[in-house]
Design a protein around this motif. Structure first.
Motif, PDB file in Angstrom:
ATOM      1  N   ASP A 167      98.010  22.811 -19.213  1.00  0.00           N
ATOM      2  CA  ASP A 167      99.088  23.841 -19.401  1.00  0.00           C
ATOM      3  C   ASP A 167      99.495  24.448 -18.090  1.00  0.00           C
ATOM      4  O   ASP A 167      98.601  24.930 -17.336  1.00  0.00           O
ATOM      5  N   VAL A 168     100.755  24.186 -17.319  1.00  0.00           N
ATOM      6  CA  VAL A 168     101.158  24.537 -16.377  1.00  0.00           C
ATOM      7  C   VAL A 168     101.897  25.778 -16.255  1.00  0.00           C
ATOM      8  O   VAL A 168     102.694  26.211 -16.913  1.00  0.00           O
ATOM      9  N   ASP A 169     101.523  26.964 -15.250  1.00  0.00           N
ATOM     10  CA  ASP A 169     101.927  28.119 -15.314  1.00  0.00           C
ATOM     11  C   ASP A 169     101.988  28.448 -13.937  1.00  0.00           C
ATOM     12  O   ASP A 169     101.095  28.734 -13.067  1.00  0.00           O
ATOM     13  N   LEU A 170     103.247  28.613 -13.278  1.00  0.00           N
ATOM     14  CA  LEU A 170     103.469  28.707 -11.736  1.00  0.00           C
ATOM     15  C   LEU A 170     104.445  30.053 -11.640  1.00  0.00           C
ATOM     16  O   LEU A 170     105.279  30.273 -12.200  1.00  0.00           O
ATOM     17  N   LYS A 171     103.790  30.890 -10.782  1.00  0.00           N
ATOM     18  CA  LYS A 171     104.153  32.176 -10.498  1.00  0.00           C
ATOM     19  C   LYS A 171     104.655  32.386  -8.877  1.00  0.00           C
ATOM     20  O   LYS A 171     103.579  31.685  -8.146  1.00  0.00           O
ATOM     21  N   GLY A 172     105.401  33.109  -8.401  1.00  0.00           N
ATOM     22  CA  GLY A 172     105.662  32.948  -6.984  1.00  0.00           C
ATOM     23  C   GLY A 172     106.350  34.170  -6.444  1.00  0.00           C
ATOM     24  O   GLY A 172     106.814  35.224  -7.166  1.00  0.00           O
ATOM     25  N   GLN A 203     110.226  48.651   8.432  1.00  0.00           N
ATOM     26  CA  GLN A 203     110.527  47.334   7.787  1.00  0.00           C
ATOM     27  C   GLN A 203     111.597  47.483   6.723  1.00  0.00           C
ATOM     28  O   GLN A 203     111.515  48.379   6.046  1.00  0.00           O
ATOM     29  N   LEU A 204     112.351  46.452   6.651  1.00  0.00           N
ATOM     30  CA  LEU A 204     113.353  46.321   5.394  1.00  0.00           C
ATOM     31  C   LEU A 204     113.088  44.895   4.760  1.00  0.00           C
ATOM     32  O   LEU A 204     113.151  44.073   5.716  1.00  0.00           O
ATOM     33  N   ALA A 205     112.871  44.839   3.634  1.00  0.00           N
ATOM     34  CA  ALA A 205     112.567  43.695   3.035  1.00  0.00           C
ATOM     35  C   ALA A 205     113.141  43.301   1.619  1.00  0.00           C
ATOM     36  O   ALA A 205     113.454  44.309   0.809  1.00  0.00           O
ATOM     37  N   LEU A 206     113.493  42.161   1.402  1.00  0.00           N
ATOM     38  CA  LEU A 206     114.123  41.511  -0.026  1.00  0.00           C
ATOM     39  C   LEU A 206     112.908  40.693  -0.693  1.00  0.00           C
ATOM     40  O   LEU A 206     112.668  39.870   0.134  1.00  0.00           O
ATOM     41  N   ARG A 207     112.601  41.232  -1.634  1.00  0.00           N
ATOM     42  CA  ARG A 207     111.446  40.554  -2.718  1.00  0.00           C
ATOM     43  C   ARG A 207     112.012  39.906  -3.831  1.00  0.00           C
ATOM     44  O   ARG A 207     112.806  40.369  -4.487  1.00  0.00           O
ATOM     45  N   TYR A 208     111.721  38.467  -4.089  1.00  0.00           N
ATOM     46  CA  TYR A 208     112.000  37.885  -5.107  1.00  0.00           C
ATOM     47  C   TYR A 208     110.717  37.264  -5.604  1.00  0.00           C
ATOM     48  O   TYR A 208     109.919  36.713  -5.279  1.00  0.00           O
ATOM     49  N   TYR A 209     110.334  37.666  -7.213  1.00  0.00           N
ATOM     50  CA  TYR A 209     109.383  37.246  -7.958  1.00  0.00           C
ATOM     51  C   TYR A 209     109.708  36.228  -8.898  1.00  0.00           C
ATOM     52  O   TYR A 209     110.838  36.440  -9.554  1.00  0.00           O
ATOM     53  N   PHE A 210     108.975  35.173  -9.129  1.00  0.00           N
ATOM     54  CA  PHE A 210     109.567  34.155 -10.221  1.00  0.00           C
ATOM     55  C   PHE A 210     108.134  33.560 -10.669  1.00  0.00           C
ATOM     56  O   PHE A 210     107.058  33.933 -10.308  1.00  0.00           O
TER      57      PHE A 210
END
Length: 408
Positions: free
Chosen positions: A20-25, A401-408
């Motif tokens: 069973d595959v679970d991918l987060k990033g 610092q200024l950052a843009l974060r994307y969680y998937f």
């Protein structure tokens, strides 16, 4: 054959239909501007992960792959990449099997990890791919964990769940045996505490700052330290205990000892006998406010083959972080104090250090996956070894610092 390769081969031999595959990033793109000294990442004495000036960087690209082999057995691979003007690295940061048992009738749940993983120390780095949850940059305490502390071995965890006993709290105990962390303490001694979100990937070499002692007593030291070195085949151990009161309060206490032989040298890597105790807490004051802190204190010793003390240091780091959340907004602030006390008499290798740090971070949640973060870091430190480069031992460094974060 290396145990990590055996793990990979074992995985490949399993039936595909059973997995069973679970991918987060996580993708973290940053623009930053720093002032102060050249960064420790390049082998200097600067406390920040970026040297003075502006930089557009990949703050972190993290992947967390969990393969469910059965209802209770999983295989976890965590990979990270960091790319900026100082240094670019890509690789694995954790690789392990995990067995998670079901609670017994008495509410005891047991689990085991086997492989390479972080010991359960950090209260900040609890988001995807061991990233800090509330800020861009973790404390000096947890920055060091990400750089030099990684355990390859086995961990056993027992949890006593309160709901089975009709009480409001849970208890947890972690204990582990490990190897491949014999050089832990080298970078803390030679460049001191730092503020950085970088993590050392498996196989990465860490540039050692050059001091006069590198040309005398330390000529056998390699130009880069290997935080995953095993030279004496001795097992270290760690202990961690937690008390959790519903979702209100977490109390933590623990101990780490790599049990390395301090007079050993192999492939240019000295053994460092490093141990520390730590304690921490996380308190959810109400729906908006939370308070968190950790304290670490320890020692590290490296000797010559003749068993004479070459580097003998005590060290300490502590932080207190206050966070406020309202809807999509979160504001976090953190105060820190840290030190390294040099106890040896080695000429040309003065590791004495004392400093304080302040962080102010704002996070805005655009939606469930996208976040915008803005952070200011201030660190004021006195390090005697800077005089070897004709620099003022006392330095004030700042970073925006200024950052843009994307969680998937």
């Amino acid at each position: 054959m290396d145990s990590r390769w055996l793990t990979a081969l074992t995985l490949l031999s399993l039936p595909v239909h059973a997995i069973d595959v679970d991918l987060k990033g996580l993708v973290d793109i940053r623009a930053s501007h720093s002032s102060g000294e050249p960064s420790y990442v390049s082998g200097q004495f600067g406390k920040l992960q970026n040297s003075p000036g502006g930089d557009l960087s990949l703050g972190q690209l993290g992947l967390n792959l969990k393969l469910g082999l059965s209802d209770q057995l999983s295989f976890v691979v965590v990979g990270n990449s960091f790319a900026d003007d100082e240094k670019s690295e890509v690789g694995l940061t954790e690789v392990f099997f995990k067995y998670s048992g079901l609670p017994s009738d008495r509410g005891v749940r047991q689990s085991t990890r086997v492989g390479t993983f972080y010991p359960p120390i950090s209260l900040e780095n609890r988001a995807t791919a061991w990233s800090p949850a509330n800020t861009l940059t973790p404390s000096t305490l947890n920055s060091w964990i990400g750089e030099e502390i990684r355990t390859t071995g086995v961990e056993y965890t027992a949890e006593w769940l309160g709901k089975f006993r009709e009480v409001d709290y849970d208890l947890k105990l972690n204990t582990g045996l490990f190897g491949f962390n014999d050089t832990a303490g080298a970078m803390l001694s030679w460049h001191g505490w730092t503020l950085s979100s970088r993590q050392s990937v498996i196989g990465e070499g860490l540039p050692v700052p050059q001091t006069p002692a590198q040309t005398t007593l330390l000529t056998d030291q390699a130009k880069e330290s290997d935080p995953f070195q095993e030279g004496d085949d001795r097992l270290g151990y760690f202990l961690n205990a937690e008390y959790k009161l519903k979702k209100k309060l977490l109390l933590q206490v623990g101990y780490y000892d790599n049990n390395a032989t301090p007079y050993m040298i192999e492939d240019g890597q000295y053994g460092w006998e490093t141990r520390f105790a730590y304690t921490g807490f996380r308190w959810q004051i109400d729906k908006q406010w939370s308070l968190m802190g950790q304290l670490m204190q320890g020692s590290t010793l490296m000797q010559s083959p003749q068993r004479e003390n070459v580097v003998d240091n005590d060290y300490r780091s502590a932080y207190l972080a206050l966070s406020w959340r309202n809807g999509p907004h979160r504001v976090s602030t953190r105060l820190e104090e840290f030190s390294v006390t040099d106890l040896d008499q080695t000429v040309g290798d003065n590791n004495d250090e004392y400093g304080k740090a302040f962080t102010l971070s704002y996070r805005y949640r655009l939606n469930r996956q996208w976040f915008l973060l803005n952070e200011f870091n201030w660190i004021n430190s006195t390090r005697a070894a800077r005089a070897y480069n004709q620099d003022d031992p006392k330095q004030l460094e700042r970073q925006l610092q200024l950052a843009l974060r994307y969680y998937f």
